[in-house]
Write a protein that holds these residues in place. Structure first.
Motif, mmCIF file in Angstrom:
data_model
loop_
_atom_site.group_PDB
_atom_site.id
_atom_site.type_symbol
_atom_site.label_atom_id
_atom_site.label_comp_id
_atom_site.label_asym_id
_atom_site.label_seq_id
_atom_site.Cartn_x
_atom_site.Cartn_y
_atom_site.Cartn_z
ATOM 1 N N VAL A 186 1.184 -1.316 -0.167
ATOM 2 C CA VAL A 186 -0.007 0.150 -0.083
ATOM 3 C C VAL A 186 0.871 1.553 0.083
ATOM 4 C CG1 VAL A 186 -2.010 1.401 1.806
ATOM 5 C CG2 VAL A 186 -2.427 -1.535 0.812
ATOM 6 N N THR A 187 1.675 1.357 0.678
ATOM 7 C CA THR A 187 2.892 2.738 0.593
ATOM 8 C C THR A 187 3.517 2.856 -0.701
ATOM 9 O OG1 THR A 187 3.813 1.725 3.109
ATOM 10 C CG2 THR A 187 4.469 3.409 1.622
ATOM 11 N N ASP A 192 3.974 5.429 -5.388
ATOM 12 C CA ASP A 192 4.174 5.583 -6.888
ATOM 13 C C ASP A 192 3.367 6.584 -7.473
ATOM 14 O OD1 ASP A 192 6.145 3.812 -6.858
ATOM 15 O OD2 ASP A 192 5.276 1.628 -6.769
ATOM 16 N N MET A 193 2.224 7.169 -7.165
ATOM 17 C CA MET A 193 1.463 7.484 -7.590
ATOM 18 C C MET A 193 1.635 9.139 -7.029
ATOM 19 S SD MET A 193 -0.858 5.707 -8.485
ATOM 20 C CE MET A 193 0.378 4.560 -9.688
ATOM 21 N N TYR A 214 -7.345 -2.056 9.136
ATOM 22 C CA TYR A 214 -6.240 -1.274 9.350
ATOM 23 C C TYR A 214 -5.566 -1.012 9.391
ATOM 24 C CZ TYR A 214 -5.317 1.543 13.889
ATOM 25 O OH TYR A 214 -4.264 2.496 14.372
ATOM 26 N N GLU A 215 -5.048 -1.960 9.245
ATOM 27 C CA GLU A 215 -3.830 -1.288 8.654
ATOM 28 C C GLU A 215 -3.268 -0.987 7.011
ATOM 29 O OE1 GLU A 215 -1.019 -5.167 8.764
ATOM 30 O OE2 GLU A 215 -1.064 -5.713 11.257
ATOM 31 N N ARG A 216 -4.228 -1.069 6.723
ATOM 32 C CA ARG A 216 -4.318 -0.561 4.712
ATOM 33 C C ARG A 216 -4.578 0.783 4.975
ATOM 34 N NH1 ARG A 216 -7.675 -6.030 2.580
ATOM 35 N NH2 ARG A 216 -5.464 -7.353 3.511
ATOM 36 N N TYR A 217 -5.021 0.820 5.716
ATOM 37 C CA TYR A 217 -5.440 2.297 5.816
ATOM 38 C C TYR A 217 -4.864 3.283 6.349
ATOM 39 C CZ TYR A 217 -8.475 6.517 7.848
ATOM 40 O OH TYR A 217 -8.362 7.545 8.202
ATOM 41 N N ALA A 223 1.765 7.062 4.304
ATOM 42 C CA ALA A 223 2.936 6.989 3.232
ATOM 43 C C ALA A 223 2.051 9.080 3.141
ATOM 44 C CB ALA A 223 2.442 6.330 2.457
ATOM 45 N N MET A 224 1.195 8.966 3.264
ATOM 46 C CA MET A 224 0.728 10.543 2.747
ATOM 47 C C MET A 224 1.243 10.808 3.545
ATOM 48 S SD MET A 224 -1.519 10.407 0.148
ATOM 49 C CE MET A 224 -2.715 11.984 0.092
ATOM 50 N N LEU A 225 1.445 11.450 5.333
ATOM 51 C CA LEU A 225 2.047 12.092 5.769
ATOM 52 C C LEU A 225 3.528 12.340 5.876
ATOM 53 C CD1 LEU A 225 1.927 13.831 8.695
ATOM 54 C CD2 LEU A 225 1.872 11.269 10.047
ATOM 55 N N MET A 226 4.556 10.767 5.609
ATOM 56 C CA MET A 226 5.694 10.771 5.645
ATOM 57 C C MET A 226 6.457 11.666 4.372
ATOM 58 S SD MET A 226 7.024 9.363 8.165
ATOM 59 C CE MET A 226 8.641 9.534 8.017
ATOM 60 N N SER A 227 5.411 11.711 3.343
ATOM 61 C CA SER A 227 5.500 12.288 1.856
ATOM 62 C C SER A 227 5.138 13.928 2.127
ATOM 63 C CB SER A 227 4.260 11.806 0.905
ATOM 64 O OG SER A 227 4.892 10.218 0.370
#
Length: 351
Positions: A186-187, A192-193, A214-217, A223-227
């Protein structure tokens, strides 16, 4: 030949690449049916333990019978499968259960399924067909009710959960837990997107439904936060079915660049809702799922998804059960099976 047969050994014997053999053994997309059959047959012939049950997927193509595989195994009792649903062919667990059943038979156990009804759940009552006196261990699939799961764990019988209730508040069952690896792919999808300039990304699915959701969410949000990209709350739709998803999209103030869905069946309902609203996938919004179900390959457009290595999960499940039966006092374990991101047309605007 050494005692430990490797994927490379099988590849060398068949004059195939290691990657092709790995995909065939893990039921991944790529190898033809004929190649897959050759690989699985050779794996059984060479004694590749992780897939000693491989013939369940191709039956007579491999030429081994159940009697031949379980010959000499003594009856050690029942492994009870508790589930709230019918694990039909589309569910990822159906392939996994084929492997679990065959591997348990080799160890001398039978696998018997017991469906937990809504009344059973409400009354914290075991199914009438369940007999604790002959049960060596319990495996729970699609069992996400905390109170009921705690009751099962309190029976004093070795228990394994394949997925389980969401642990969003730090609570965990006193049991072994087997999960597919939910975070890494998922990350990768999110990163990639984002690298393609698709920064408005949303999530569809009730992330408190189970630990995997829950883990996928959580992986999506992290991933969004770290980017350094902000998640728009209205683009996170906590619904699993078409009508609720449709209502969520209608109130979301425009479509994102991509919706990541909690699994393929949520994604298929999202696809229906998006079309009912007059939009197109992938031209108006890209869509991705998780599980690599057969339906994800047949729908139009085919879904970008994340493949679960169900045979690896089957082998891991049996080893967790076997060691728990042998050593009941072991610390509880959480084991993750590898997954693989597969891009298809649902995230390709040029398709």
């Amino acid at each position: 030949m050494s005692n430990r047969v490797t994927i490379q050994d099988i590849a060398d014997a068949l004059n195939l690449s290691r990657n092709t053999v790995s995909k065939a053994l893990n039921n991944s997309e790529g190898p033809s049916d004929a190649t897959r059959a050759r690989v699985l047959a050779k794996a059984v012939e060479m004694g590749y333990k992780q897939f000693a049950y491989a013939n369940t997927l191709l039956g007579s193509q491999i030429g081994l019978t159940t009697d031949a595989l379980v010959q000499g195994a003594r009856d050690k009792g029942e492994i009870a499968l508790l589930t709230t649903t019918y694990l039909a062919a589309p569910h990822f667990s159906s392939l996994m259960l084929d492997g679990i059943q065959r591997e348990l038979a080799l160890l001398g156990y039978t696998l018997n399924s017991h469906r937990v009804t809504e009344d059973d759940m409400a009354q914290l009552r075991l199914p009438l067909t369940f007999n604790g006196d002959r049960t060596a261990a319990i495996i729970c699939i699609e069992m996400f009710n905390r109170a009921y799961d705690e009751m099962v764990c309190g029976l004093g019988i070795p228990t394994l959960f394949v997925d389980g209730p969401a642990q969003h508040d730090g609570w965990a069952l006193p049991s072994d837990l087997l999960l597919m690896e939910n975070r890494t792919q998922v990350t990768k999808l999110v990163c990639d997107m984002l690298a393609q300039g698709r920064k408005r990304i949303g999530f569809i699915g009730n992330w408190l439904h189970c630990q995997s959701f829950y883990e996928r969410y959580s992986a999506f949000r992290l991933a969004m936060l770290m980017s350094g990209v902000e998640v728009e709350p209205q683009l996170c739709i906590r619904q699993n079915y078409a009508q609720g998803i449709k209502e969520g999209i209608e109130s979301s103030q425009g479509l994102p660049d991509l919706f990541i869905c909690a699994n393929d069946f949520v994604a298929l309902d999202a696809l229906q809702a998006i079309r009912e609203l007059g939009y197109d996938v992938p031209h108006d919004v890209a869509l991705a799922g998780f599980d690599d179900s057969a339906e994800s390959r047949r729908c139009m457009p085919p879904l970008t998804t994340i493949h679960i290595h169900t045979q690896s999960m089957a082998y891991s499940a049996v080893q967790l059960l076997r060691t728990r039966i042998k050593e009941p006092a072991l610390d509880y374990r959480q084991v993750y099976a590898e997954t693989e991101l597969i891009y298809r047309a649902s995230t390709d605007p040029g398709a």
